[in-house]
Scaffold this motif. Structure first.
Motif, mmCIF file in Angstrom:
data_model
loop_
_atom_site.group_PDB
_atom_site.id
_atom_site.type_symbol
_atom_site.label_atom_id
_atom_site.label_comp_id
_atom_site.label_asym_id
_atom_site.label_seq_id
_atom_site.Cartn_x
_atom_site.Cartn_y
_atom_site.Cartn_z
ATOM 1 N N VAL A 193 0.858 -1.197 0.000
ATOM 2 C CA VAL A 193 0.000 0.000 0.000
ATOM 3 C C VAL A 193 0.892 1.245 0.000
ATOM 4 N N ALA A 194 1.987 1.195 0.758
ATOM 5 C CA ALA A 194 2.906 2.345 0.837
ATOM 6 C C ALA A 194 3.453 2.690 -0.549
ATOM 7 N N VAL A 195 3.862 1.674 -1.287
ATOM 8 C CA VAL A 195 4.422 1.931 -2.627
ATOM 9 C C VAL A 195 3.341 2.533 -3.520
ATOM 10 N N LYS A 196 2.149 1.935 -3.475
ATOM 11 C CA LYS A 196 1.071 2.387 -4.367
ATOM 12 C C LYS A 196 0.633 3.809 -4.061
ATOM 13 N N LEU A 197 0.563 4.156 -2.776
ATOM 14 C CA LEU A 197 0.027 5.481 -2.410
ATOM 15 C C LEU A 197 1.119 6.474 -2.014
ATOM 16 N N LYS A 198 2.364 6.090 -2.247
ATOM 17 C CA LYS A 198 3.513 6.955 -1.926
ATOM 18 C C LYS A 198 3.502 7.410 -0.462
ATOM 19 N N LEU A 199 3.307 6.436 0.427
ATOM 20 C CA LEU A 199 3.397 6.700 1.859
ATOM 21 C C LEU A 199 4.733 6.133 2.317
ATOM 22 N N LYS A 200 5.184 6.589 3.489
ATOM 23 C CA LYS A 200 6.394 5.972 4.034
ATOM 24 C C LYS A 200 5.955 4.809 4.923
ATOM 25 N N TYR A 201 6.577 3.644 4.739
ATOM 26 C CA TYR A 201 6.238 2.496 5.573
ATOM 27 C C TYR A 201 7.159 2.461 6.791
ATOM 28 N N ILE A 202 6.585 2.310 7.963
ATOM 29 C CA ILE A 202 7.391 2.202 9.185
ATOM 30 C C ILE A 202 7.073 0.886 9.881
ATOM 31 N N SER A 215 -8.441 1.230 -0.985
ATOM 32 C CA SER A 215 -9.705 1.916 -1.258
ATOM 33 C C SER A 215 -10.227 2.631 -0.003
ATOM 34 N N ILE A 216 -9.949 2.072 1.183
ATOM 35 C CA ILE A 216 -10.375 2.746 2.426
ATOM 36 C C ILE A 216 -9.651 4.092 2.545
ATOM 37 N N ILE A 217 -8.342 4.089 2.257
ATOM 38 C CA ILE A 217 -7.560 5.339 2.382
ATOM 39 C C ILE A 217 -8.007 6.344 1.314
ATOM 40 N N LYS A 218 -8.159 5.863 0.095
ATOM 41 C CA LYS A 218 -8.522 6.757 -1.019
ATOM 42 C C LYS A 218 -9.879 7.406 -0.799
ATOM 43 N N LYS A 219 -10.784 6.622 -0.220
ATOM 44 C CA LYS A 219 -12.134 7.146 -0.003
ATOM 45 C C LYS A 219 -12.100 8.308 0.993
ATOM 46 N N GLU A 220 -11.299 8.157 2.043
ATOM 47 C CA GLU A 220 -11.236 9.196 3.088
ATOM 48 C C GLU A 220 -10.345 10.371 2.691
ATOM 49 N N TYR A 221 -9.253 10.060 1.996
ATOM 50 C CA TYR A 221 -8.255 11.115 1.698
ATOM 51 C C TYR A 221 -7.885 11.117 0.218
#
Ligand code: DC
Length: 229
Positions: A24-33, A218-224
């Motif tokens: 998900v991090a790669v797809k949405l350009k988030l940093k994974y911790i 899809s949960i993240i995209k829907k909210e943000y």
């Protein structure tokens, strides 16, 4: 306007937290911790000094000379460094798993790790996996996911992972280990594994990883939607 978001992914061992979070991090350009890697790194650090975890150890004092850096590469790999040394492979050793209980149960260690995790998420949007991210570390996380799967399914996944690493293991023994880790994780005095009241539960039994990634995405995209290109 939201400057950055925190996505908390909690769940028991083998529920797929890290592989799903990385993708998900790669797809949405988030940093994974990877919070578990920090508890593992502290265990490695103490073992590298003493060869064991001394009974009378003062974690607070020892951690004064512990410096951690974690990086997440665009190809989806996470690397962890302790005092400049890459320990990413070393912290996966079984010796670490055998000694981590006393480390992750300690309140000084937990406060130290929680401080690090909060600092790591200050500047950019992150997806962080662990046991207590949505309950203790970021009770105000923007999105909380709780991944779960049956013990049998999680044991099968672990056996498959071991096989891929060229290790032959007995599924019954792996299942026992998982049950034991669940008990340890759920009964820890501080930072026990618990579903946050506002977390979305995804039972991943019988669902493949791509599907789980798509659901979380899809949960993240829907909210943000503004954070997602
Ligand atoms: O996720 P993992 O298997 O790499 O975690 C290693 C250990 O660290 C595990 O025994 C539980 C502990 N842990 C924890 O207590 N709190 C977290 N947020 C993450 C991991």
């Amino acid at each position: 306007m939201i400057r950055r978001i925190v996505v908390a992914v909690d769940g028991p061992a083998g529920s797929g937290k890290s592989s799903v979070s990385k993708e998900v991090a790669v797809k949405l350009k988030l940093k994974y911790i990877d919070s578990g890697a920090i508890y593992r790194s502290i265990t490695w650090f103490i073992l590298s000094i003493y060869g064991e975890i001394p009974d009378d150890i003062d974690f607070f004092r020892e951690l004064a000379s512990f410096n951690l850096k974690q990086e997440f590469l665009p190809n989806g790999t996470s690397r962890t460094y302790v005092n400049g040394r890459d320990v990413s492979g070393l912290i996966r050793d079984e010796v670490i798993a055998g000694n981590i209980g006393v480390v992750s149960d300690n309140i000084d260690v937990r406060n130290f790790v929680n401080g690090l995790l909060r600092k790591m998420a200050e500047e950019e949007s992150v997806i962080m996996d662990g046991r207590d991210i949505g309950t203790v570390v970021f009770p105000e996380a923007h999105i909380k996911i709780y991944l779960d799967a049956s013990v049998d399914e999680r044991a099968r996944r672990r056996v498959k992972e071991y096989k891929e690493m060229g290790k032959n293991v007995d599924e019954i023994a792996v299942k026992k280990q998982i049950i034991q880790r669940d008990n340890e994780d759920r009964s820890r005095k501080y930072g026990a594994l618990r579903k946050a009241d506002d977390a979305v539960i995804i039972d991943t039994s019988g669902i493949n990883k791509d599907r789980v990634v798509a659901i979380v995405e899809s949960i993240i995209k829907k909210e943000y939607p503004q954070l997602c290109i």
